[in-house]
Design an enzyme around this catalytic site. Structure first.
Site, PDB file in Angstrom:
ATOM      1  N   LYS A  68      18.504  67.873  35.082  1.00 28.17           N
ATOM      2  CA  LYS A  68      17.675  68.915  34.454  1.00 28.17           C
ATOM      3  C   LYS A  68      16.286  68.998  35.082  1.00 28.17           C
ATOM      4  O   LYS A  68      15.724  70.078  35.212  1.00 28.17           O
ATOM      5  CB  LYS A  68      17.587  68.684  32.948  1.00 28.17           C
ATOM      6  CG  LYS A  68      18.858  69.135  32.250  1.00 28.17           C
ATOM      7  CD  LYS A  68      18.905  68.703  30.808  1.00 28.17           C
ATOM      8  CE  LYS A  68      20.232  69.118  30.183  1.00 28.17           C
ATOM      9  NZ  LYS A  68      20.541  68.327  29.009  1.00 28.17           N
ATOM     10  N   LYS A 123      33.619  77.693  37.913  1.00 28.98           N
ATOM     11  CA  LYS A 123      33.722  77.347  36.489  1.00 28.98           C
ATOM     12  C   LYS A 123      32.937  78.351  35.643  1.00 28.98           C
ATOM     13  O   LYS A 123      31.773  78.612  35.917  1.00 28.98           O
ATOM     14  CB  LYS A 123      33.159  75.934  36.266  1.00 28.98           C
ATOM     15  CG  LYS A 123      33.082  75.531  34.802  1.00 28.98           C
ATOM     16  CD  LYS A 123      32.221  74.280  34.645  1.00 28.98           C
ATOM     17  CE  LYS A 123      31.956  73.946  33.196  1.00 28.98           C
ATOM     18  NZ  LYS A 123      31.022  74.809  32.483  1.00 28.98           N
ATOM     19  N   LYS A 144      27.804  79.656  30.822  1.00 24.40           N
ATOM     20  CA  LYS A 144      26.717  80.533  30.374  1.00 24.40           C
ATOM     21  C   LYS A 144      25.663  80.691  31.452  1.00 24.40           C
ATOM     22  O   LYS A 144      25.176  81.784  31.706  1.00 24.40           O
ATOM     23  CB  LYS A 144      26.049  79.920  29.131  1.00 24.40           C
ATOM     24  CG  LYS A 144      26.681  80.313  27.840  1.00 24.40           C
ATOM     25  CD  LYS A 144      26.184  79.407  26.712  1.00 24.40           C
ATOM     26  CE  LYS A 144      27.005  78.148  26.650  1.00 24.40           C
ATOM     27  NZ  LYS A 144      26.601  77.147  25.702  1.00 24.40           N
TER      28      LYS A 144
HETATM   29  P1  ATP Z   1      25.884  75.734  30.349  1.00 23.52           P
HETATM   30  O1  ATP Z   1      26.027  76.694  31.498  1.00 23.52           O
HETATM   31  O2  ATP Z   1      24.600  75.892  29.584  1.00 23.52           O
HETATM   32  O3  ATP Z   1      26.216  74.314  30.723  1.00 23.52           O
HETATM   33  P2  ATP Z   1      28.551  76.140  29.388  1.00 23.52           P
HETATM   34  O4  ATP Z   1      29.026  77.529  29.414  1.00 23.52           O
HETATM   35  O5  ATP Z   1      29.003  75.217  30.481  1.00 23.52           O
HETATM   36  O6  ATP Z   1      26.972  76.189  29.278  1.00 23.52           O
HETATM   37  P3  ATP Z   1      28.517  74.132  27.376  1.00 23.52           P
HETATM   38  O7  ATP Z   1      27.661  74.413  26.180  1.00 23.52           O
HETATM   39  O8  ATP Z   1      28.013  73.250  28.475  1.00 23.52           O
HETATM   40  O9  ATP Z   1      28.948  75.554  28.000  1.00 23.52           O
HETATM   41  O10 ATP Z   1      29.921  73.577  26.915  1.00 23.52           O
HETATM   42  C1  ATP Z   1      30.434  73.698  25.610  1.00 23.52           C
HETATM   43  C2  ATP Z   1      31.854  73.178  25.624  1.00 23.52           C
HETATM   44  O11 ATP Z   1      32.696  74.090  26.333  1.00 23.52           O
HETATM   45  C3  ATP Z   1      32.028  71.831  26.316  1.00 23.52           C
HETATM   46  O12 ATP Z   1      32.977  71.081  25.592  1.00 23.52           O
HETATM   47  C4  ATP Z   1      32.565  72.181  27.684  1.00 23.52           C
HETATM   48  O13 ATP Z   1      33.359  71.149  28.228  1.00 23.52           O
HETATM   49  C5  ATP Z   1      33.405  73.429  27.369  1.00 23.52           C
HETATM   50  N1  ATP Z   1      33.453  74.328  28.533  1.00 23.52           N
HETATM   51  C6  ATP Z   1      32.384  74.983  29.080  1.00 23.52           C
HETATM   52  N2  ATP Z   1      32.773  75.745  30.111  1.00 23.52           N
HETATM   53  C7  ATP Z   1      34.115  75.567  30.239  1.00 23.52           C
HETATM   54  C8  ATP Z   1      35.105  76.086  31.140  1.00 23.52           C
HETATM   55  N3  ATP Z   1      34.793  76.953  32.098  1.00 23.52           N
HETATM   56  N4  ATP Z   1      36.390  75.686  30.980  1.00 23.52           N
HETATM   57  C9  ATP Z   1      36.718  74.812  30.000  1.00 23.52           C
HETATM   58  N5  ATP Z   1      35.837  74.281  29.134  1.00 23.52           N
HETATM   59  C10 ATP Z   1      34.549  74.653  29.231  1.00 23.52           C
HETATM   60 MG    MG Z   2      28.030  73.158  30.623  1.00 17.54          MG
END
Ligand code: ATP
Ligand code: MG
Length: 323
Positions: free
Chosen positions: A113, A192, A195
């Protein structure tokens, strides 16, 4: 019966990757009568990143509505907002006082971070102890985590065992349940879905927006309509396959391989499938967004149940450490 605890950050509206990778498996686990399950919205963790009160609040409602829309049953799961439990920050303070600064400095996610974020605040640095408090406060036995959270769980166990060693029988030692990484949902660019990468499919958005995202954002190759297509490298097909019945996916694969069937056709099928498959959750999600008082009531009932355990753990800790 095992006590399972899961936290979800409220940093945005859950997307298809969050739904398939996190929400659906956790809802399944929490509806299993063998588990005593706790699920909370980690809004205090989110403040490390979000400094806009409206945004923070609306994310909390969006996240809560998404979980409820996908079948979280608040009579089977203690479902609450982290910020409704002040015992959590009190415990986090005690944990901070028992955890060496030098150890906290080794956190991979903090180092990551520091390199990525403009706002490197102290909250980000002590984040692992707030997470440890989230877990230890409820005597959680099992904590489902992704590989990226494993180190935080090790820190939780580390601080718990330091305190247990000094004062005996203070905390239950939580075990990680490492979640499979095989199910990584690709985003519209094939990387992947996340967000922070601007490549999400928001299944709760209106049909017009959803159609636009599918048509404009999902990357395809430029092979002409009449030519056979490669399903192995296709993002549209990969997403379709994740949601479709096996025979539907096979039908699309054979059409693509034959030729005469273009990416536009496949995208249209994907859109219809998303609308059909998520019909009920989409309706429920909007229902909860329009009925925030109901969501508030669900979360505050959850908080009441959570606080009974939280305050009993906290008084045990206070007594042990001499307060
Ligand atoms: P950021 O970009 O802020 O990291 P994110 O979209 O990756 O956000 P998180 O809040 O990090 O989402 O993850 C929330 C949950 O969703 C976690 O359990 C993570 O493993 C799952 N997750 C996030 N993105 C994926 C994906 N592309 N496929 C499967 N599981 C996911
Ligand atoms: Mg994430």
């Amino acid at each position: 019966m095992a006590r399972i605890l899961t936290g979800i950050q409220s940093t945005g509206r859950p997307h298809l990757g969050n739904i398939l990778g996190a929400i659906l498996p956790a809802v399944k686990m929490s509806n299993d009568d063998q588990n005593d399950s706790f699920l909370f919205i980690a809004d205090m963790h989110s403040i490390t990143q979000i400094k806009n009160s409206e945004e923070l609040k609306s994310n909390t409602y969006a996240v809560a509505s998404a979980w409820l829309a996908f079948g979280l049953d608040p009579t089977k799961t203690v479902f609450y907002r982290q910020s409704d439990i002040p015992e959590c920050t009190e415990l986090a303070w005690y944990l901070n006082c028992f955890f060496p600064y030098q150890r906290l400095k080794l956190s991979h996610s903090f180092k990551d971070k520091v390199n990525r974020l403009g706002d490197v605040n102290s909250g980000l640095f002590v984040y692992p102890m707030l997470m440890a408090a989230d877990i230890l406060l409820y005597d959680a036995e099992r904590v489902p985590v992704g590989r990226d959270q494993l180190q935080h769980l090790e820190m939780t166990r580390d601080v718990a065992s330091r305190i247990n060693h000094k004062y005996k029988d203070v905390f239950i030692m939580p075990e990680p349940i490492l979640q499979k990484e095989s199910m990584l949902i690709p985003g519209t660019d094939g990387k992947k879905m996340s967000k922070s990468s601007n490549n999400v499919i928001d299944v709760f958005s209106d049909v017009k927006t959803l159609k636009k995202v599918i048509n404009k954002n999902i990357i395809t190759d430029t092979i002409p309509l009449e030519k056979p297509k490669n399903t192995d490298t296709s993002i549209v097909y990969a997403l379709y396959k994740l949601l479709a019945k096996p025979e539907e996916a096979e039908l699309m694969a054979s059409r693509l391989k034959e030729g005469g069937y273009g990416w536009g056709h496949a995208k249209k099928e994907l859109l219809s499938l998303i609308i059909e498959r998520f019909k009920e959750p989409r309706e429920k999600f909007n229902y909860y967004l329009d009925h925030q008082d109901e969501v508030d009531e669900i979360l505050s009932n959850g908080a009441k149940k959570a606080r009974i355990i939280a305050s009993s753990t906290l008084s045990r800790v206070r007594k042990k450490i001499g307060l």
